[in-house]
Write a protein that holds these residues in place. Structure first.
Motif, PDB file in Angstrom:
ATOM      1  N   LEU A  16       0.887  -1.424   0.065  1.00  0.00           N
ATOM      2  CA  LEU A  16       0.124   0.116   0.162  1.00  0.00           C
ATOM      3  C   LEU A  16       0.939   1.313  -0.055  1.00  0.00           C
ATOM      4  O   LEU A  16       0.554   2.280  -0.635  1.00  0.00           O
ATOM      5  CB  LEU A  16      -0.993   0.168   1.076  1.00  0.00           C
ATOM      6  CG  LEU A  16      -1.765   1.285   1.430  1.00  0.00           C
ATOM      7  CD1 LEU A  16      -2.775   1.040  -0.125  1.00  0.00           C
ATOM      8  CD2 LEU A  16      -2.561   1.257   2.670  1.00  0.00           C
ATOM      9  N   ILE A  17       2.088   1.091   0.519  1.00  0.00           N
ATOM     10  CA  ILE A  17       2.821   2.345   0.653  1.00  0.00           C
ATOM     11  C   ILE A  17       3.429   2.831  -0.515  1.00  0.00           C
ATOM     12  O   ILE A  17       4.373   3.821  -0.495  1.00  0.00           O
ATOM     13  CB  ILE A  17       3.995   2.408   2.039  1.00  0.00           C
ATOM     14  CG1 ILE A  17       4.683   1.129   1.787  1.00  0.00           C
ATOM     15  CG2 ILE A  17       3.098   2.289   3.244  1.00  0.00           C
ATOM     16  CD1 ILE A  17       5.986   1.141   2.856  1.00  0.00           C
ATOM     17  N   GLN A  18       3.266   1.895  -1.583  1.00  0.00           N
ATOM     18  CA  GLN A  18       3.915   2.259  -2.771  1.00  0.00           C
ATOM     19  C   GLN A  18       3.086   3.071  -3.715  1.00  0.00           C
ATOM     20  O   GLN A  18       3.615   3.388  -4.828  1.00  0.00           O
ATOM     21  CB  GLN A  18       4.320   0.783  -3.551  1.00  0.00           C
ATOM     22  CG  GLN A  18       5.091  -0.137  -2.649  1.00  0.00           C
ATOM     23  CD  GLN A  18       6.594   0.467  -2.517  1.00  0.00           C
ATOM     24  OE1 GLN A  18       7.106   1.200  -3.235  1.00  0.00           O
ATOM     25  NE2 GLN A  18       6.953   0.323  -1.179  1.00  0.00           N
TER      26      GLN A  18
ATOM     27  N   ALA B 206       6.174   8.787   2.155  1.00  0.00           N
ATOM     28  CA  ALA B 206       5.803   8.430   3.407  1.00  0.00           C
ATOM     29  C   ALA B 206       7.114   7.822   4.097  1.00  0.00           C
ATOM     30  O   ALA B 206       7.687   6.968   3.508  1.00  0.00           O
ATOM     31  CB  ALA B 206       4.696   7.688   3.743  1.00  0.00           C
ATOM     32  N   ARG B 207       7.524   8.280   5.361  1.00  0.00           N
ATOM     33  CA  ARG B 207       8.652   7.708   5.774  1.00  0.00           C
ATOM     34  C   ARG B 207       8.460   6.723   6.993  1.00  0.00           C
ATOM     35  O   ARG B 207       7.472   6.951   7.860  1.00  0.00           O
ATOM     36  CB  ARG B 207       9.624   8.795   6.648  1.00  0.00           C
ATOM     37  CG  ARG B 207      10.835   8.538   7.128  1.00  0.00           C
ATOM     38  CD  ARG B 207      11.542   9.539   7.661  1.00  0.00           C
ATOM     39  NE  ARG B 207      11.218  10.130   9.349  1.00  0.00           N
ATOM     40  CZ  ARG B 207      11.302   9.431  10.351  1.00  0.00           C
ATOM     41  NH1 ARG B 207      12.308   8.668  10.182  1.00  0.00           N
ATOM     42  NH2 ARG B 207      10.642   9.977  11.250  1.00  0.00           N
ATOM     43  N   ILE B 208       9.067   5.600   7.077  1.00  0.00           N
ATOM     44  CA  ILE B 208       8.840   4.432   7.725  1.00  0.00           C
ATOM     45  C   ILE B 208       9.549   4.982   9.378  1.00  0.00           C
ATOM     46  O   ILE B 208      10.867   4.665   9.389  1.00  0.00           O
ATOM     47  CB  ILE B 208       9.134   3.168   7.446  1.00  0.00           C
ATOM     48  CG1 ILE B 208       8.422   2.839   6.140  1.00  0.00           C
ATOM     49  CG2 ILE B 208       9.143   2.094   8.444  1.00  0.00           C
ATOM     50  CD1 ILE B 208       8.974   1.519   5.308  1.00  0.00           C
ATOM     51  N   ALA B 209       8.803   5.450  10.322  1.00  0.00           N
ATOM     52  CA  ALA B 209       9.681   6.071  11.343  1.00  0.00           C
ATOM     53  C   ALA B 209       9.832   4.947  12.278  1.00  0.00           C
ATOM     54  O   ALA B 209      10.771   5.036  13.000  1.00  0.00           O
ATOM     55  CB  ALA B 209       8.428   6.917  12.144  1.00  0.00           C
ATOM     56  N   ALA B 210       9.188   3.764  12.412  1.00  0.00           N
ATOM     57  CA  ALA B 210       9.383   2.542  13.312  1.00  0.00           C
ATOM     58  C   ALA B 210       8.546   1.484  12.536  1.00  0.00           C
ATOM     59  O   ALA B 210       7.579   1.646  12.059  1.00  0.00           O
ATOM     60  CB  ALA B 210       9.146   3.115  14.642  1.00  0.00           C
ATOM     61  N   GLY B 211       8.755   0.148  13.347  1.00  0.00           N
ATOM     62  CA  GLY B 211       7.974  -0.865  13.154  1.00  0.00           C
ATOM     63  C   GLY B 211       8.181  -1.471  11.553  1.00  0.00           C
ATOM     64  O   GLY B 211       7.112  -1.970  11.115  1.00  0.00           O
ATOM     65  N   ALA B 212       9.304  -1.343  11.089  1.00  0.00           N
ATOM     66  CA  ALA B 212       9.446  -1.773   9.737  1.00  0.00           C
ATOM     67  C   ALA B 212       9.160  -3.418   9.338  1.00  0.00           C
ATOM     68  O   ALA B 212       8.767  -3.802   8.508  1.00  0.00           O
ATOM     69  CB  ALA B 212      10.948  -1.578   9.042  1.00  0.00           C
ATOM     70  N   GLU B 213       9.258  -4.149  10.514  1.00  0.00           N
ATOM     71  CA  GLU B 213       9.291  -5.693  10.505  1.00  0.00           C
ATOM     72  C   GLU B 213       7.771  -5.990  10.487  1.00  0.00           C
ATOM     73  O   GLU B 213       7.413  -7.207  10.444  1.00  0.00           O
ATOM     74  CB  GLU B 213       9.829  -6.131  11.704  1.00  0.00           C
ATOM     75  CG  GLU B 213      11.431  -6.073  11.751  1.00  0.00           C
ATOM     76  CD  GLU B 213      12.058  -6.579  13.037  1.00  0.00           C
ATOM     77  OE1 GLU B 213      11.276  -7.477  13.955  1.00  0.00           O
ATOM     78  OE2 GLU B 213      13.309  -6.712  13.185  1.00  0.00           O
ATOM     79  N   GLY B 214       6.847  -4.905  10.647  1.00  0.00           N
ATOM     80  CA  GLY B 214       5.434  -5.211  10.797  1.00  0.00           C
ATOM     81  C   GLY B 214       4.750  -4.826   9.400  1.00  0.00           C
ATOM     82  O   GLY B 214       3.603  -4.611   9.293  1.00  0.00           O
ATOM     83  N   LEU B 215       5.538  -4.647   8.442  1.00  0.00           N
ATOM     84  CA  LEU B 215       4.897  -3.986   7.082  1.00  0.00           C
ATOM     85  C   LEU B 215       4.048  -5.280   6.406  1.00  0.00           C
ATOM     86  O   LEU B 215       3.571  -5.005   5.458  1.00  0.00           O
ATOM     87  CB  LEU B 215       6.184  -3.774   6.214  1.00  0.00           C
ATOM     88  CG  LEU B 215       6.690  -2.039   6.798  1.00  0.00           C
ATOM     89  CD1 LEU B 215       7.788  -1.674   5.553  1.00  0.00           C
ATOM     90  CD2 LEU B 215       5.599  -0.852   6.937  1.00  0.00           C
ATOM     91  N   ASN B 216       4.152  -6.406   7.052  1.00  0.00           N
ATOM     92  CA  ASN B 216       3.553  -7.727   6.174  1.00  0.00           C
ATOM     93  C   ASN B 216       2.171  -7.712   6.738  1.00  0.00           C
ATOM     94  O   ASN B 216       1.459  -8.367   6.378  1.00  0.00           O
ATOM     95  CB  ASN B 216       4.226  -8.843   6.607  1.00  0.00           C
ATOM     96  CG  ASN B 216       5.492  -9.005   5.459  1.00  0.00           C
ATOM     97  OD1 ASN B 216       5.416  -8.371   4.396  1.00  0.00           O
ATOM     98  ND2 ASN B 216       6.718  -9.619   6.115  1.00  0.00           N
ATOM     99  N   ARG B 217       1.708  -6.631   7.551  1.00  0.00           N
ATOM    100  CA  ARG B 217       0.486  -6.675   8.054  1.00  0.00           C
ATOM    101  C   ARG B 217      -0.506  -6.235   6.948  1.00  0.00           C
ATOM    102  O   ARG B 217      -0.336  -5.639   5.999  1.00  0.00           O
ATOM    103  CB  ARG B 217       0.242  -5.622   9.225  1.00  0.00           C
ATOM    104  CG  ARG B 217       0.968  -5.862  10.663  1.00  0.00           C
ATOM    105  CD  ARG B 217       0.808  -4.748  11.365  1.00  0.00           C
ATOM    106  NE  ARG B 217       1.659  -4.978  12.700  1.00  0.00           N
ATOM    107  CZ  ARG B 217       1.069  -5.441  13.626  1.00  0.00           C
ATOM    108  NH1 ARG B 217      -0.450  -5.527  13.975  1.00  0.00           N
ATOM    109  NH2 ARG B 217       1.663  -5.465  15.131  1.00  0.00           N
ATOM    110  N   SER B 218      -1.738  -7.061   6.938  1.00  0.00           N
ATOM    111  CA  SER B 218      -2.685  -6.930   6.097  1.00  0.00           C
ATOM    112  C   SER B 218      -3.473  -5.374   6.385  1.00  0.00           C
ATOM    113  O   SER B 218      -3.893  -5.002   7.379  1.00  0.00           O
ATOM    114  CB  SER B 218      -3.671  -8.054   6.201  1.00  0.00           C
ATOM    115  OG  SER B 218      -4.888  -7.775   4.946  1.00  0.00           O
ATOM    116  N   VAL B 219      -3.850  -4.938   5.320  1.00  0.00           N
ATOM    117  CA  VAL B 219      -4.652  -3.649   5.388  1.00  0.00           C
ATOM    118  C   VAL B 219      -5.873  -3.979   4.856  1.00  0.00           C
ATOM    119  O   VAL B 219      -5.986  -4.293   3.605  1.00  0.00           O
ATOM    120  CB  VAL B 219      -3.857  -2.319   4.529  1.00  0.00           C
ATOM    121  CG1 VAL B 219      -4.814  -1.235   5.181  1.00  0.00           C
ATOM    122  CG2 VAL B 219      -2.705  -2.351   5.403  1.00  0.00           C
TER     123      VAL B 219
END
Length: 550
Positions: free
Chosen positions: A6-8, A15-28
């Motif tokens: 989604l962030i693509q 947008a800047r990933i400020a934290a929690g990059a390991e959780g980007l596989n979460r479903s939206v």
């Protein structure tokens, strides 16, 4: 749609990933925009929140508790537009997001929150549309294979091709039904997975399974399992994968394949059930003696695997738990469950009888399983043939008892040579089975033999036997119990010695006059003539029944 995808989109690419990059596989699943202080009460799982942090501008540290609550609620992430009401994200919030692997995004000022919201929702909806389109196309692909007359193996190969992974189809008991041949699965890896997860008696759920204790040669370490929906015996699709993450399209392909395979397996099962019904009808007519021509039996029986043999045996197999089970007293669900259990046991017994190494035909008749086996291979010419066969059958019972908690018993008729003798052999096997049941045995093997008088008496209900004893000895009611026992012992020896006084005295180690005294006393006090053929027969039967009942 995954957050990392989604962030693509254009409105989020900066947008800047400020934290929690390991959780980007979460479903939206959806996107929300809100600045209320009690915002957590309105959020849902898989929801991405857009905010300016206006509600917490005076107390930015409250973002810390919001991050924890959103992570616990299963939200997809938090996107904050800084440089308006919140100059920067506090360090404690960033630390919490990293610890919880909860994505925290910092939005630039280039786009309004409304533009971000609309762009994100449009992308999610388009992604859903693509998924539905792919699911429909995949379903058509699989279903067209069936319309073209292709079967299970072709569907498995197509699925393996679509997801580029080895595919295995297992039955409800985790027995192998089919597997892909172009991208071949590792059978040793499959057996390792079955040993690790196959112990569940309640079935397996859809999901990802990690295989433990992998060797370098094993390859794929993950198994994606998709149940195949069928009413009676659900099966499973296993896809062996090298990575834990499963692409959405691959998951959709597995789901659609499961639906089509469920239809295909149901169709195949219907064909098998119809063939088995014809088989049951034929053998029911046969064992009931309605088919009397040897040639007709051979002609109709060959399609069910029945062929003439030098010597054959009829074996009746029944569950020890069947006693007292009456369909008329059970509800529909219980009867249906019993029918499914019978069907599963039929297939299990077929596999077990195959291990005996002798030709056989197995069919069901009501709640019993009837097997026609070759006596030549099982009994042989040695005198211990019956013992060896009994041990083999008891071995089947013990294995089923250990695996499925099912206890079986067997009745076996005499060997026969002609197919027209099957009804007689079946009756003998049933008589042997009932005889074993009358002795209250469990997990027995009972061979047929001509019944002696005691065996015939056992076929009579105990209450009726007890009534016969009471009527025969009714005149003895006023006699002392000790003297009654003495009379019974004297009469047994007297009748065993063919009413000879001298031999009776020797057998009892008493004087012959004592024997005469006791017999005369019995006649005087009871009115029974102990030498009268009718009276003596009744007394002898009553004495035998008393020993049998006690």
């Amino acid at each position: 749609m995954l957050l990392k995808d989604l962030i693509q989109i254009p409105v989020l690419k900066d947008a800047r990933i400020a934290a929690g990059a390991e959780g980007l596989n979460r479903s939206v699943g959806t996107v929300n925009m809100m600045d209320a202080p009690d915002i957590i009460h309105f959020l849902k799982p898989n929801e991405l929140l857009l905010t300016t942090a206006y509600a917490v501008k005076d107390h930015p540290e409250t973002l810390y508790s919001l991050i924890e609550q959103m992570a616990e609620a299963g939200c997809a992430g938090l996107a904050i537009k800084t440089k308006r009401f919140l100059e920067e994200i506090p360090g404690c919030v960033i630390e919490a997001a990293n610890r919880l692997q909860f994505p925290l995004l910092e939005l630039p000022l280039d786009h309004s929150l409304g533009e971000v919201l609309n762009g994100a929702l449009s992308s999610i909806l388009q992604n859903k549309t693509n998924e539905l389109s792919y699911a429909l196309d995949t379903h058509h692909t699989f279903f067209n294979l069936i319309l073209k007359g292709e079967g299970l193996s072709e569907i498995v190969e197509k699925l393996s091709q679509l997801i580029a992974s080895p595919i295995v189809i297992l039955g409800s008991k985790l027995e192998l039904i089919s597997l892909s041949s172009v991208i071949k699965p590792n059978i040793q890896l499959l057996n390792k997975w079955i040993r690790q997860f196959g112990g569940s008696k309640n079935g397996l759920e859809a999901g990802l399974y990690t295989i433990s204790d992998l060797l370098p040669a094993d390859g794929a370490g993950f198994v994606r399992l998709q149940p195949i929906p069928t009413p009676q015996r659900p099966g499973y699709i296993l896809a062996f994968m090298h990575e834990e993450e499963l692409r959405t399209h691959h998951a959709l392909a597995l789901e659609q394949a499961a639906n089509v395979l469920g239809f295909e397996l149901l169709k195949a099962q219907a064909v098998k059930d119809r063939a088995r019904r014809y088989k049951i009808e034929f053998f029911t007519e046969l064992v009931q003696g309605e088919i009397t021509s040897e040639q007709e039996i051979i002609h109709r029986g060959k399609q069910h695997g029945l062929f003439p043999a030098d010597s054959m045996l009829c074996v009746v197999c029944g569950r020890d738990s069947d006693d007292g089970f009456a369909e008329s007293e059970q509800d529909h669900a219980a009867v249906e469950r019993r029918a499914r259990e019978t069907d599963q046991l039929y297939h299990t017994l077929s596999k077990e009888f195959m291990k005996l190494g002798a030709p056989f035909v197995l069919f069901t008749l009501k709640d019993k399983f009837i097997a026609l086996l070759s006596a030549k291979e099982l009994l042989g010419a040695s005198p211990d043939g019956k013992l060896r066969m009994s041990q083999q059958l008891i071995g089947i019972s013990e294995r089923l008892s250990a695996r499925e908690e099912i206890s079986l018993s067997y009745g076996i008729g005499s060997p026969f040579n002609k197919l027209v003798d099957i009804p007689v052999a079946y009756k003998q096997a049933m008589d042997a089975y009932r005889l074993g049941r009358s002795h209250n045995k469990q997990r027995f093997v009972q061979y047929y033999h001509t019944k002696d008088f005691a065996d015939l008496l056992r076929l009579i209900p105990v209450d009726d036997l007890q009534e016969f004893i009471e009527e025969t000895f009714e005149a003895w009611n006023g006699i002392d119990e000790g003297e009654q026992r003495e009379w019974r012992k004297t009469l047994r020896v007297f009748y065993d010695n063919h009413c000879h006084i001298g031999e009776t005295a020797k057998g009892l180690y008493i004087h012959r006059n004592t024997v005469l005294y006791r017999l005369n006393r019995i006649e005087q006090l009871t009115g029974v003539q102990v030498r009268n053929p009718a009276d003596s027969l009744r007394i002898r039967i009553a004495l035998m029944i008393k020993d049998l009942v006690s």
